[in-house]
Design a protein around this motif. Structure first.
Motif, PDB file in Angstrom:
ATOM      1  N   ALA A  47       0.833  -1.203   0.000  1.00 44.23           N
ATOM      2  CA  ALA A  47       0.000   0.000   0.000  1.00 44.23           C
ATOM      3  C   ALA A  47       0.868   1.254   0.000  1.00 44.23           C
ATOM      4  O   ALA A  47       1.758   1.410   0.836  1.00 44.23           O
ATOM      5  CB  ALA A  47      -0.921  -0.006   1.213  1.00 44.23           C
ATOM      6  N   THR A  51      -2.169   2.705  -4.707  1.00 41.21           N
ATOM      7  CA  THR A  51      -2.731   1.674  -3.823  1.00 41.21           C
ATOM      8  C   THR A  51      -2.893   2.268  -2.428  1.00 41.21           C
ATOM      9  O   THR A  51      -2.171   3.191  -2.040  1.00 41.21           O
ATOM     10  CB  THR A  51      -1.801   0.450  -3.746  1.00 41.21           C
ATOM     11  OG1 THR A  51      -0.497   0.867  -3.300  1.00 41.21           O
ATOM     12  CG2 THR A  51      -1.679  -0.239  -5.090  1.00 41.21           C
ATOM     13  N   GLY A  52      -3.806   1.733  -1.673  1.00 47.01           N
ATOM     14  CA  GLY A  52      -4.027   2.267  -0.329  1.00 47.01           C
ATOM     15  C   GLY A  52      -4.940   1.372   0.473  1.00 47.01           C
ATOM     16  O   GLY A  52      -5.780   0.651  -0.075  1.00 47.01           O
ATOM     17  N   MET A  53      -4.765   1.430   1.804  1.00 37.33           N
ATOM     18  CA  MET A  53      -5.601   0.644   2.699  1.00 37.33           C
ATOM     19  C   MET A  53      -6.031   1.525   3.870  1.00 37.33           C
ATOM     20  O   MET A  53      -5.270   2.365   4.351  1.00 37.33           O
ATOM     21  CB  MET A  53      -4.851  -0.592   3.204  1.00 37.33           C
ATOM     22  CG  MET A  53      -4.377  -1.510   2.092  1.00 37.33           C
ATOM     23  SD  MET A  53      -3.515  -3.000   2.674  1.00 37.33           S
ATOM     24  CE  MET A  53      -4.908  -4.070   3.005  1.00 37.33           C
ATOM     25  N   LYS A  96     -10.179   1.949  -4.200  1.00 37.13           N
ATOM     26  CA  LYS A  96      -9.051   1.218  -3.608  1.00 37.13           C
ATOM     27  C   LYS A  96      -9.547   0.005  -2.831  1.00 37.13           C
ATOM     28  O   LYS A  96      -9.447  -0.065  -1.598  1.00 37.13           O
ATOM     29  CB  LYS A  96      -8.230   2.149  -2.709  1.00 37.13           C
ATOM     30  CG  LYS A  96      -7.483   3.259  -3.454  1.00 37.13           C
ATOM     31  CD  LYS A  96      -6.616   4.057  -2.505  1.00 37.13           C
ATOM     32  CE  LYS A  96      -5.779   5.091  -3.212  1.00 37.13           C
ATOM     33  NZ  LYS A  96      -6.576   6.217  -3.743  1.00 37.13           N
ATOM     34  N   GLY A 137      -2.929  -4.756  -2.438  1.00 36.37           N
ATOM     35  CA  GLY A 137      -2.560  -3.570  -1.665  1.00 36.37           C
ATOM     36  C   GLY A 137      -3.656  -2.543  -1.528  1.00 36.37           C
ATOM     37  O   GLY A 137      -3.393  -1.395  -1.155  1.00 36.37           O
ATOM     38  N   CYS A 138      -4.904  -2.922  -1.812  1.00 34.89           N
ATOM     39  CA  CYS A 138      -6.034  -1.996  -1.727  1.00 34.89           C
ATOM     40  C   CYS A 138      -7.174  -2.646  -0.950  1.00 34.89           C
ATOM     41  O   CYS A 138      -7.622  -3.739  -1.308  1.00 34.89           O
ATOM     42  CB  CYS A 138      -6.550  -1.623  -3.115  1.00 34.89           C
ATOM     43  SG  CYS A 138      -5.427  -0.630  -4.090  1.00 34.89           S
TER      44      CYS A 138
END
Length: 724
Positions: free
Chosen positions: A182, A305-307, A336, A341-342
């Motif tokens: 991420a 990408t992000g969490m 995302k 990675g999301c």
């Protein structure tokens, strides 16, 4: 295992001077595996713990709680025989006498007041097998609708929000291994470094890979130390903060329009709502600078990408479901999710906080995350249980509300399994008062908790070292914990106790299990076709694959480490749902009489209500709660660091030792919740409930803090002594 092999293992153990037990920590939702070495060469056995290097979750790490997690199971304080209260004192009795007393009490109460006069209170620390069995025990053996559990105070708001937005509630939508991929991670209302310490390396790896970490928390913590950006939001103002971020994401167009069009419904309404948000107003009500809100939105919005992770700081509010819904809005608006990675995750608190809420100990649920109000779901479970669907009771009330039902005299008897509601509930003075009005209270536990002290009958149960069963960790991975030791004294396995009580009540034919694995085999059938589908998971597969992710509908299915790939969600039309969330505010406002906001939480060396950790000397380094307060605020009140002060809410008051911290907001104070009696901060917390999840407002209530000298002026010296 055959009788011959069992006998061989027993003889091998007796002859060995050193023995190795492979087990796992019973505490947080990481469920780290470990080796417990027992050296029997001396007169008294000595023990040592080492992490299991091959554990794919902990990767060979343990935190302080894990290292000493065996201590309470082997302590001299273990309950070893049934105890009946006679003239306000506990007297050891035989299991036969205990069961006779209990069966007569249950039969008498239900004959006089109806089946629903009985109630059951469970725990998010129970294995999947015990959680499932407890739900069946309540509805088949006791035939009562009144069952709920302490996980109501942990995961219910996130569960409600996930079900509404995504159609399913699984703690993390992605495996832990994807955190390092991420580019941006949002940690909202979670202090991972103290609550799930072995999870921290995943975030450190993400940071080492160039990822940015945003922490949202009213105070500086060990977790916030790794943050690139720390937003010190006012407690309870998380949804408003997210609205500010949504405003920036929409205005600067970080929206994933193709994903929103294909995979999400409600997008037009959310976009229109976001454009109306006033960032200056968000700054004013959240206490977070507009520049920081803009920076956070840009970091997350621009990331490929992000969490996003939430925990109790966001969820334990009377508006907790909506708080979480808005964080999920953030995820869905940017697309995302469902990719490497999301994703979104709620960081589960208790050891089996995930599995414990899937299989029937919640008042509104049946196994497989089925709804107790759904006729088709009820019919499926009835067939598995071999009973008439109409005989399954309907929905009762949530955990805290059961104590209100006791005060209303609708509930007359209660069985508590592995929980300590006298300390864990909000407004504990009311809860304790309710306990005193029960016709009888039965507690099945391993240690003398504050709730057990109030019981009429205590039945000694099993710990993680003595019982076999599955747990579902925070990422939805079902893992197997093997039994490694014999039960002490006359203690019995919890699931056997439930089966034996069922036999006494004439329902033994429905509870004729010979092992935990037999219960799991029935759970598999009960969950088949449900949202939380365990049908394809077996003990053998779990051992071979080191855990299996649900949903897993068949033995040929690989399990589901990452949810929603291809944008397929669990609503009928396959789409996720976003919705505008108005700014949420704490239900209890500060004023001149109560000018500060109290928030609560955990600290590194203790767990939940502290029953297991407070008796462990190595963990009891912080042996009393403290009042964390900003030095500027403290100076205005006249407080001295490390001296005592009085804290008072509209529900109670207590004396705490002061701890100065420049890392907390000046309008807030923080107190950990691991202590009992006069040291229990939940005497002060607000029992206002979320209308959707029935989560109490633990994380924000109005309080007043004064010096003891100021208290003398109000109470007088004699009254002060009594309070101290």
């Amino acid at each position: 295992m055959s009788d011959f092999l069992k006998g061989f293992r027993e003889r091998e153990y007796q002859q060995s001077k050193e023995y190795l037990h492979e087990t796992q920590c019973p505490f947080c939702s990481m469920q780290c595996k470990m080796n417990l070495y027992e050296d029997r060469s001396k007169q008294k056995s000595r023990y040592k713990v080492t992490p299991l290097k091959s554990d794919p979750v902990s990767e060979g790490r343990l935190c302080p709680k894990g290292i000493f997690s065996y201590k309470h199971a082997l302590s001299s304080g273990r309950l070893r025989t049934p105890m009946l209260k006679v003239d306000d004192s506990f007297v050891p009795v035989s299991w036969e006498k205990a069961y006779h007393w209990l069966s007569q009490k249950i039969i008498s109460v239900q004959e006089q007041y109806g089946k629903n006069a009985m109630s059951v209170y469970g725990s998010g620390a129970l294995t999947n097998e015990k959680a499932y069995l407890l739900g069946k025990f309540s509805r088949v053996a006791l035939e009562t609708k009144y069952i709920d559990y302490n996980g109501r105070f942990c995961m219910s708001s996130a569960a409600g929000a996930s079900n509404q937005a995504l159609g399913v509630d699984r703690g993390l939508t992605n495996p832990l291994s994807e955190i390092e991929d991420a580019e941006c991670i949002v940690l909202a209302g979670t202090n991972v470094a103290e609550c799930q310490p072995t999870m921290m390396p995943y975030f450190r790896r993400a940071k080492a890979n160039g990822g940015k970490i945003i922490v949202i928390d009213p105070r500086e913590t060990l977790t916030s130390k790794i943050a690139d950006l720390h937003l010190k939001v006012k407690p309870g103002m998380d949804a408003a903060l997210v609205n500010g971020m949504l405003k920036v994401i929409v205005d600067e167009d970080y929206v994933n329009h193709s994903f929103m069009q294909v995979s999400v419904e409600g997008g037009a309404e959310l976009l229109a709502f976001a454009r109306t948000i006033d960032l200056n107003e968000v700054e004013r009500i959240t206490g977070v600078a507009k520049s920081q809100i803009i920076e956070a939105a840009r970091i997350y919005g621009r990331a490929t990408t992000g969490m996003v992770f939430t925990a109790r700081g966001v969820e334990q509010h009377a508006g907790g479901v909506n708080n979480v819904r808005n964080f999920i809005n953030l995820v869905l608006l940017t697309g995302k999710i469902g990719k490497q990675g999301c994703g979104y995750g709620t960081i589960t608190g208790q050891g089996n906080g995930q599995g414990g809420r899937e299989h029937g100990q919640k008042t509104d649920q049946l196994a497989g995350y089925r709804s107790i109000d759904n006729a088709e779901h009820r019919n499926h479970i009835a067939k598995v249980w071999g009973i008439d669907e109409a005989s399954i009771p309907g929905k009762g009330v949530s955990a805290y509300e059961m104590f209100e039902k006791i005060l209303e005299r609708e509930i007359r008897g209660m069985i508590v399994l592995g929980s300590n509601p006298v300390v864990s509930n909000p407004n504990t003075n009311l809860v304790k008062s309710a306990m005193g009005k029960l016709d009888f209270l039965v507690v099945i536990d391993t240690l003398m908790s504050e709730t057990a002290e109030l019981a009429d009958l205590i039945l000694p149960g099993s710990t993680h070292l003595e019982e076999e069963g599955t747990m579902t960790n925070l990422e939805g991975r079902v893992i197997l914990r093997k039994a490694t030791r014999k039960l002490p004294g006359e203690a019995r396995l919890d699931w056997q106790i439930l089966c034996e009580i069922s036999e006494l009540l004439g329902k033994g034919q429905f509870f004729s299990y010979q092992s935990s694995e037999e219960i799991f085999e029935e759970l598999r059938r009960a969950s088949q076709g449900g949202i939380a589908d365990y049908a394809g998971i077996t003990y053998g597969r779990i051992e071979e694959e080191k855990g299996v992710y649900w949903p897993c509908p068949s033995e040929s299915h690989p399990g589901t480490p990452r949810m929603f790939e291809g944008g397929n969600f669990y609503h009928e039309n396959g789409k996720a749902r976003v919705t505008p969330i108005a700014n949420q505010f704490p239900k209890e406002k500060t004023d001149e009489a109560f000018p500060l906001t109290l928030t609560t939480g955990r600290i590194l060396h203790h767990y939940q209500t502290g029953v297991q950790t407070r008796i462990t000397a190595e963990l009891n380094k912080t042996s009393e709660p403290f009042l964390e307060i900003h030095p500027v605020t403290a100076s205005k009140i006249g407080l001295v660091d490390k001296e005592k002060a009085r804290i008072c809410s509209r529900r109670g008051e207590m004396i705490l030792r002061v701890k100065f911290s420049k890392g907390i907001r000046e309008d807030c104070v923080f107190v950990p919740f691991h202590w009992e009696g006069k040291q229990s901060i939940n005497q002060l917390t607000l029992p206002e409930l979320d209308p959707q999840s029935r989560m109490p407002e633990f994380k924000a209530c109005a309080v007043r803090v004064t010096t003891l000298e100021a208290e003398k002026e109000v109470l007088g010296t004699a009254e002060l002594v009594k309070h101290v």
